[in-house]
Design a protein around this motif. Structure first.
Motif, PDB file in Angstrom:
ATOM      1  N   SER A 123      20.497  25.038   4.163  1.00 12.50           N
ATOM      2  CA  SER A 123      21.893  25.112   3.923  1.00 12.50           C
ATOM      3  C   SER A 123      22.701  25.901   4.939  1.00 12.50           C
ATOM      4  O   SER A 123      22.600  27.302   5.174  1.00 12.50           O
ATOM      5  N   ASP A 124      23.438  25.502   5.691  1.00 14.04           N
ATOM      6  CA  ASP A 124      24.283  26.037   6.751  1.00 14.04           C
ATOM      7  C   ASP A 124      25.534  25.340   7.020  1.00 14.04           C
ATOM      8  O   ASP A 124      25.778  24.403   6.123  1.00 14.04           O
ATOM      9  N   THR A 125      26.367  25.819   8.018  1.00 15.20           N
ATOM     10  CA  THR A 125      27.650  25.257   8.265  1.00 15.20           C
ATOM     11  C   THR A 125      27.593  23.800   8.556  1.00 15.20           C
ATOM     12  O   THR A 125      28.280  22.910   8.174  1.00 15.20           O
ATOM     13  N   CYS A 126      26.389  23.301   9.298  1.00 20.18           N
ATOM     14  CA  CYS A 126      26.414  22.045   9.839  1.00 20.18           C
ATOM     15  C   CYS A 126      25.537  20.873   8.930  1.00 20.18           C
ATOM     16  O   CYS A 126      25.792  19.814   8.573  1.00 20.18           O
ATOM     17  N   LEU A 127      24.581  21.776   8.161  1.00 21.25           N
ATOM     18  CA  LEU A 127      23.818  20.637   7.348  1.00 21.25           C
ATOM     19  C   LEU A 127      23.054  21.143   5.998  1.00 21.25           C
ATOM     20  O   LEU A 127      22.669  22.271   6.070  1.00 21.25           O
ATOM     21  N   GLU A 128      23.207  20.401   4.994  1.00 22.60           N
ATOM     22  CA  GLU A 128      22.604  20.765   3.768  1.00 22.60           C
ATOM     23  C   GLU A 128      21.491  19.740   3.523  1.00 22.60           C
ATOM     24  O   GLU A 128      21.786  18.641   3.599  1.00 22.60           O
ATOM     25  N   VAL A 129      20.168  20.368   3.111  1.00 20.67           N
ATOM     26  CA  VAL A 129      19.154  19.550   2.564  1.00 20.67           C
ATOM     27  C   VAL A 129      18.677  19.797   1.290  1.00 20.67           C
ATOM     28  O   VAL A 129      18.291  21.159   1.062  1.00 20.67           O
ATOM     29  N   SER A 130      18.606  19.179   0.499  1.00 23.12           N
ATOM     30  CA  SER A 130      17.964  19.457  -0.673  1.00 23.12           C
ATOM     31  C   SER A 130      16.959  18.269  -1.494  1.00 23.12           C
ATOM     32  O   SER A 130      17.102  17.109  -0.757  1.00 23.12           O
ATOM     33  N   ARG A 131      15.993  18.865  -2.276  1.00 20.02           N
ATOM     34  CA  ARG A 131      15.128  17.962  -2.754  1.00 20.02           C
ATOM     35  C   ARG A 131      15.111  18.020  -4.263  1.00 20.02           C
ATOM     36  O   ARG A 131      15.401  18.979  -4.869  1.00 20.02           O
ATOM     37  N   LYS A 132      15.270  16.586  -4.798  1.00 21.82           N
ATOM     38  CA  LYS A 132      15.402  16.482  -6.240  1.00 21.82           C
ATOM     39  C   LYS A 132      14.256  15.949  -6.957  1.00 21.82           C
ATOM     40  O   LYS A 132      13.631  15.006  -6.410  1.00 21.82           O
ATOM     41  N   VAL A 133      13.979  16.300  -8.116  1.00 22.64           N
ATOM     42  CA  VAL A 133      12.907  15.831  -8.823  1.00 22.64           C
ATOM     43  C   VAL A 133      13.616  15.395 -10.374  1.00 22.64           C
ATOM     44  O   VAL A 133      14.500  15.953 -10.677  1.00 22.64           O
ATOM     45  N   PHE A 134      13.069  14.254 -10.844  1.00 21.79           N
ATOM     46  CA  PHE A 134      13.706  13.778 -12.115  1.00 21.79           C
ATOM     47  C   PHE A 134      12.822  13.785 -13.105  1.00 21.79           C
ATOM     48  O   PHE A 134      11.395  13.369 -13.023  1.00 21.79           O
ATOM     49  N   SER A 135      13.181  13.554 -14.516  1.00 21.48           N
ATOM     50  CA  SER A 135      12.365  13.471 -15.681  1.00 21.48           C
ATOM     51  C   SER A 135      11.983  11.854 -15.569  1.00 21.48           C
ATOM     52  O   SER A 135      12.658  11.208 -15.256  1.00 21.48           O
ATOM     53  N   ARG A 136      10.798  11.759 -15.808  1.00 19.25           N
ATOM     54  CA  ARG A 136       9.947  10.685 -16.041  1.00 19.25           C
ATOM     55  C   ARG A 136      10.212   9.790 -17.366  1.00 19.25           C
ATOM     56  O   ARG A 136       9.649   8.924 -17.601  1.00 19.25           O
ATOM     57  N   GLN A 137      10.793  10.479 -18.405  1.00 15.16           N
ATOM     58  CA  GLN A 137      11.035  10.031 -19.753  1.00 15.16           C
ATOM     59  C   GLN A 137      11.951   8.852 -19.679  1.00 15.16           C
ATOM     60  O   GLN A 137      12.809   8.927 -19.105  1.00 15.16           O
ATOM     61  N   LEU A 138      11.572   7.634 -20.291  1.00 13.84           N
ATOM     62  CA  LEU A 138      12.316   6.407 -20.319  1.00 13.84           C
ATOM     63  C   LEU A 138      13.420   6.673 -21.416  1.00 13.84           C
ATOM     64  O   LEU A 138      12.990   5.904 -22.418  1.00 13.84           O
ATOM     65  N   THR A 139      14.392   7.347 -21.135  1.00 15.76           N
ATOM     66  CA  THR A 139      15.436   7.508 -22.319  1.00 15.76           C
ATOM     67  C   THR A 139      16.730   6.752 -22.092  1.00 15.76           C
ATOM     68  O   THR A 139      17.393   6.622 -23.083  1.00 15.76           O
ATOM     69  N   LEU A 140      16.840   5.935 -21.072  1.00 17.04           N
ATOM     70  CA  LEU A 140      18.011   4.831 -20.822  1.00 17.04           C
ATOM     71  C   LEU A 140      17.818   3.561 -21.109  1.00 17.04           C
ATOM     72  O   LEU A 140      16.668   2.954 -20.574  1.00 17.04           O
ATOM     73  N   GLY A 141      18.677   2.776 -21.648  1.00 18.06           N
ATOM     74  CA  GLY A 141      18.681   1.630 -21.996  1.00 18.06           C
ATOM     75  C   GLY A 141      19.403   1.016 -20.763  1.00 18.06           C
ATOM     76  O   GLY A 141      19.936   1.485 -19.985  1.00 18.06           O
ATOM     77  N   ARG A 142      19.729  -0.441 -20.588  1.00 18.76           N
ATOM     78  CA  ARG A 142      20.089  -1.027 -19.679  1.00 18.76           C
ATOM     79  C   ARG A 142      21.620  -0.648 -19.262  1.00 18.76           C
ATOM     80  O   ARG A 142      22.003  -0.322 -18.055  1.00 18.76           O
ATOM     81  N   GLU A 143      22.521  -0.608 -20.190  1.00 16.39           N
ATOM     82  CA  GLU A 143      23.945  -0.300 -19.978  1.00 16.39           C
ATOM     83  C   GLU A 143      24.020   1.220 -19.450  1.00 16.39           C
ATOM     84  O   GLU A 143      24.687   1.419 -18.751  1.00 16.39           O
ATOM     85  N   ALA A 144      23.142   2.062 -20.271  1.00 21.22           N
ATOM     86  CA  ALA A 144      23.381   3.672 -19.658  1.00 21.22           C
ATOM     87  C   ALA A 144      22.878   3.757 -18.305  1.00 21.22           C
ATOM     88  O   ALA A 144      23.458   4.354 -17.637  1.00 21.22           O
ATOM     89  N   PHE A 145      21.603   3.005 -17.888  1.00 19.78           N
ATOM     90  CA  PHE A 145      21.250   3.157 -16.748  1.00 19.78           C
ATOM     91  C   PHE A 145      22.252   2.780 -15.636  1.00 19.78           C
ATOM     92  O   PHE A 145      22.589   3.067 -14.595  1.00 19.78           O
TER      93      PHE A 145
END
Length: 413
Positions: free
Chosen positions: A138-160
């Protein structure tokens, strides 16, 4: 050739991919602004523009060949699914779906119609909102982040679909939308279920930043519907690396710096793909293209000059820095236009005379050119002697003063 396997997954390297790779290898990296200039034909010698439009630069090139590959006829007959390797057939079908996603998203990131029609009505999906996010830079020119996600299948088609729409809403334009099947596994049960891991790479413009890139992985589970079309029935988001630049990080000035040299316009810009189709195969042009660049101040004027290693059959090139942001080709005057396959090159003062000499590492052995001043080099014959005849191919070299004798010449490693 079939597939390469690892426990639980089969990596996608099919016979078709193998043949296509060896039939159409390598691509030159040139600015998008030069795509309109043909690599051959009646217009091949037209001058290139002074410099690319920075806003349109994208360093991806699909080569166009003047002649057909001798493997084209073989590839045509190797159809996926006609042998024991059934994963090829399904991988090809899924790749076709992913290509449609890519084409539609590059036209408009807000248009998710192609993805929506590929979703099963009974879709189960994990949330697209990250469960954790870690800042990598994180600086004035570039921001890099890594995201992780829950693997629980909690969404149906419309919500997804709503979450997917929200995820793409910040993108105003996509220049790259690549989806690649990284691995595939077929279930032995009936009905057939196809499990894939897909790597995605999305590059474009977003609000508040000049450039944004998202690279990550999805686990997608596919099944055939009543019409035989493949639909995604499970969608798990695994991880994503997000990079945002608040301004241009690099600007390509190659054309402006070298455009005055005929060797750049007529030779280097054409790339290995072009030269492999017009030069005799006996030249042995390396399918991997240019191997390296060496930088050094050959005339002690305070500006770095550079030497370009070319594929076999094309002369290596030496460019002198004029100090005004442009370079001139000194290859012929300097006498360093080596035609042999060159693995790499190095500048170093090997004889301690205050001038940078040039080592050229060819596949069959090194050459040493001593810097005689005034932009001229002299080949030092028999500079290298080996106790035993070398085996294999020379690929790299390094210089070092390993015995700390400051007045002694450098040693080659």
């Amino acid at each position: 050739m079939g597939m390469l396997f690892k426990p639980g997954w089969s990596l996608i390297l099919s016979r078709r991919d193998f043949l296509e790779t060896f039939g159409k290898l390598s691509a030159a990296i040139i600015p998008t602004g030069l795509h309109a200039a043909p690599l051959g034909g009646a217009q091949g010698n037209q001058p290139f523009p002074e410099g690319p439009d920075v806003s349109s630069v994208d360093f991806r090139l699909t080569p166009r060949y003047r002649i057909k590959s001798p493997l084209d006829e073989v590839i045509r007959k190797v159809q996926p699914g006609l042998d024991a390797f059934l994963t090829e057939k399904y991988a090809a079908e899924i790749e076709a779906v992913l290509k449609e996603w890519s084409a539609v998203l590059r036209q408009s990131p807000a248009n998710l119609a192609a993805i929506e029609k590929s979703l099963s009505l009974m879709l189960e999906a994990s949330p697209l909102t990250p469960s954790a996010e870690k800042s990598l830079r994180s600086d004035t020119c570039l921001e890099v982040s890594r995201k992780v996600f829950s693997r629980q299948l909690t969404l149906g088609r419309e919500a997804f679909v709503r979450e997917l729409t929200s995820s793409f809403s910040s993108l105003s334009r996509l220049t790259t939308a690549e989806f690649k099947v990284f691995s595939i596994l077929l279930s032995p049960a009936s009905p057939l279920v196809i499990s894939t891991r897909v790597r995605y790479d999305l590059v474009g413009s977003s609000r508040g930043s000049i450039r944004e890139e998202r690279v990550g992985y999805w686990d997608l589970e596919w099944e055939g519907d009543s019409s035989g079309q493949l639909r995604v029935r499970k969608w798990q988001v695994l991880e994503e690396t997000l990079s945002r630049a608040s301004g241009p990080m690099f600007v390509d000035i190659t054309a402006r710096a070298l455009v005055g040299n005929a060797s750049y316009r007529e030779q280097i810009l054409r790339g290995s793909d072009y030269w492999r189709t017009v030069l005799d195969a006996a030249c042995g042009i390396d399918i991997y293209g240019n191997n390296g660049v060496a930088a050094g101040d050959i005339d002690n004027d305070g500006f770095d000059d550079f030497y370009v290693c070319q594929p076999a059959g094309l002369p290596n090139r030496l460019f002198r820095n004029r100090g005004d942001g442009t370079f001139e080709d000194l290859t012929e005057a300097a006498g360093v236009g080596v035609l042999d396959s060159t693995a790499c090159a190095l500048f170093a003062d090997v004889d301690s005379d205050g001038r940078q000499d040039l080592l050229v590492v060819r596949a069959k052995g090194p050459l040493l050119f001593l810097n005689r001043g005034n932009g001229r080099f002299q080949l030092q014959r028999d500079a290298f002697r080996f106790a035993q005849p070398p085996q294999g191919t020379f690929t790299s070299a390094a210089f070092a003063d390993y015995d700390c004798a400051s007045s002694a010449p450098l040693r080659l490693i």
